[in-house]
Design a protein around this motif. Sequence first.
Motif, PDB file in Angstrom:
ATOM      1  N   THR A  66       0.840  -1.185   0.000  1.00  0.00           N
ATOM      2  CA  THR A  66       0.000   0.000   0.000  1.00  0.00           C
ATOM      3  C   THR A  66       0.877   1.237   0.000  1.00  0.00           C
ATOM      4  N   PRO A 127     -16.414  -1.403  -2.496  1.00  0.00           N
ATOM      5  CA  PRO A 127     -16.331  -2.865  -2.556  1.00  0.00           C
ATOM      6  C   PRO A 127     -17.611  -3.567  -2.097  1.00  0.00           C
ATOM      7  N   ILE A 151     -14.430   0.939  -8.609  1.00  0.00           N
ATOM      8  CA  ILE A 151     -14.234  -0.411  -9.168  1.00  0.00           C
ATOM      9  C   ILE A 151     -15.552  -1.010  -9.662  1.00  0.00           C
ATOM     10  N   THR A 179     -11.056   3.750  -6.972  1.00  0.00           N
ATOM     11  CA  THR A 179     -10.580   3.019  -5.797  1.00  0.00           C
ATOM     12  C   THR A 179      -9.130   2.604  -5.996  1.00  0.00           C
ATOM     13  N   GLU A 293      -7.401   0.911 -11.097  1.00  0.00           N
ATOM     14  CA  GLU A 293      -8.178   0.028 -10.225  1.00  0.00           C
ATOM     15  C   GLU A 293      -8.564  -1.290 -10.899  1.00  0.00           C
ATOM     16  N   GLU A 295      -6.921  -4.025 -11.339  1.00  0.00           N
ATOM     17  CA  GLU A 295      -6.512  -5.219 -10.601  1.00  0.00           C
ATOM     18  C   GLU A 295      -7.516  -5.569  -9.507  1.00  0.00           C
ATOM     19  N   LEU A 296      -8.191  -4.554  -8.971  1.00  0.00           N
ATOM     20  CA  LEU A 296      -9.114  -4.774  -7.863  1.00  0.00           C
ATOM     21  C   LEU A 296     -10.510  -5.190  -8.318  1.00  0.00           C
ATOM     22  N   CYS A 299     -11.478  -8.783  -7.529  1.00  0.00           N
ATOM     23  CA  CYS A 299     -11.083  -9.399  -6.258  1.00  0.00           C
ATOM     24  C   CYS A 299     -11.484  -8.601  -5.026  1.00  0.00           C
ATOM     25  N   ASP A 300     -11.792  -7.313  -5.152  1.00  0.00           N
ATOM     26  CA  ASP A 300     -12.027  -6.519  -3.946  1.00  0.00           C
ATOM     27  C   ASP A 300     -13.506  -6.345  -3.629  1.00  0.00           C
ATOM     28  N   ARG A 325     -14.585 -10.558   0.698  1.00  0.00           N
ATOM     29  CA  ARG A 325     -13.720 -10.072  -0.372  1.00  0.00           C
ATOM     30  C   ARG A 325     -12.589 -11.064  -0.581  1.00  0.00           C
ATOM     31  N   GLU A 327      -9.460 -10.317  -2.309  1.00  0.00           N
ATOM     32  CA  GLU A 327      -8.123  -9.758  -2.508  1.00  0.00           C
ATOM     33  C   GLU A 327      -7.418 -10.484  -3.651  1.00  0.00           C
ATOM     34  N   ARG A 328      -6.129 -10.222  -3.834  1.00  0.00           N
ATOM     35  CA  ARG A 328      -5.455 -10.639  -5.065  1.00  0.00           C
ATOM     36  C   ARG A 328      -5.068 -12.107  -5.097  1.00  0.00           C
TER      37      ARG A 328
END
Length: 367
Positions: A66, A127, A151, A179, A293, A295-296, A299-300, A325, A327-328
């Motif tokens: 982060t 999310p 997202i 996001t 955003e 990538e999210l 998954c988020d 959620r 996540e990656r």
Amino acid sequence: MEIEKRRIGPGEPCYVIAEVGSNHDGELAKALELIEAAAESGAEAVKFQLFKARTLYPPENLVVETAGGEVDLYEFFSSRELGPDWLGRLAERCRDKGLHFICTPFYEEAVVRLVEAGVQAFKIASPELNHFPLIRLAAATRRPLIISTGISKLADVEAAVEAAEEAGARDLTLLHCVTAYPAPAEDSNLAVMGTLRMAFGYPTGLSDHSLGIEVPVTAALAGCDLLEKHFTLDKRAEGPDHKVAADPEEFRRMVAGIRAAEELPAGEKERALEEPRARRIMGRARKEVAPSEEELYRCDSRSIYAGRDISRGETIRPADLILLRSERFNRPGLHPRFLDLLAGRKAQRDISALKGIQWDDLMEGER
């Protein structure tokens, strides 16, 4: 929309929220100090987040990079849960300082607790846009509802708005959001605020994750009805959100910039928005997932997980299903819209607790 007789929408001053989020660092004294600082910095409301780590993520594979460094999300959120006796204290301090007390619930029981504490409006985080049970429960309270749309695509927003309206939401505001932490100014696409207003007919605004005050002031020029920005006492503090938040001095400058933008004649606003930098920030009016955003996106948001170990051949009950959620690094489950379809089906294989459920885990056609 109205929050305690404060009208929010076209023709009204931009309503400004100081988003404390998790920047209290698990300390009640700091949370109360943040409320006081927000009042002195020109905010009209303070927003907190009511979550439990176990209702957000499975407790593994959650170490992410982060803006504040490497963070284990499960451990981080566990340490930032609001204490059981906090809500009444926070609401009282907001009242004493002339601020509205707003909170984002992240699990269904949180809605009930916040109503009991006297929350004046709910915010649905980006999310949670597909967490339809949560949206319906918050909407059914008939308290003002603010929905953030990071997202997401326009169809995702439409489904969330329909869920809120069907449950009784009337006072509703939609926030454009990117996001990413921080969100690049060039990804802002502030023109989407107008798209959301035209598509759904509600006041619109911005949940801002950019650095500085350039994007919020540009949003004010473009007619932003409501703006929230992360707020901290110290940008140097440890944690993922402090470095992307505004401290009291920066927040004061932001509010002053917003009010100055609102006072400009219409022609001057239009000319300011035609400047090359402002045009890049305004971007396209199409509601889409921003590059920062992408990538999210898968998954988020929430998906369907097993709430317990389910053995092959067992019939799945509604109580066996939870929304988490991913996540990656975790395999996401099915979209929450399939919750009702999964109950009553049989497991084709063993499904471990806190694992995402996919169609190939189920016996096709068995009901």
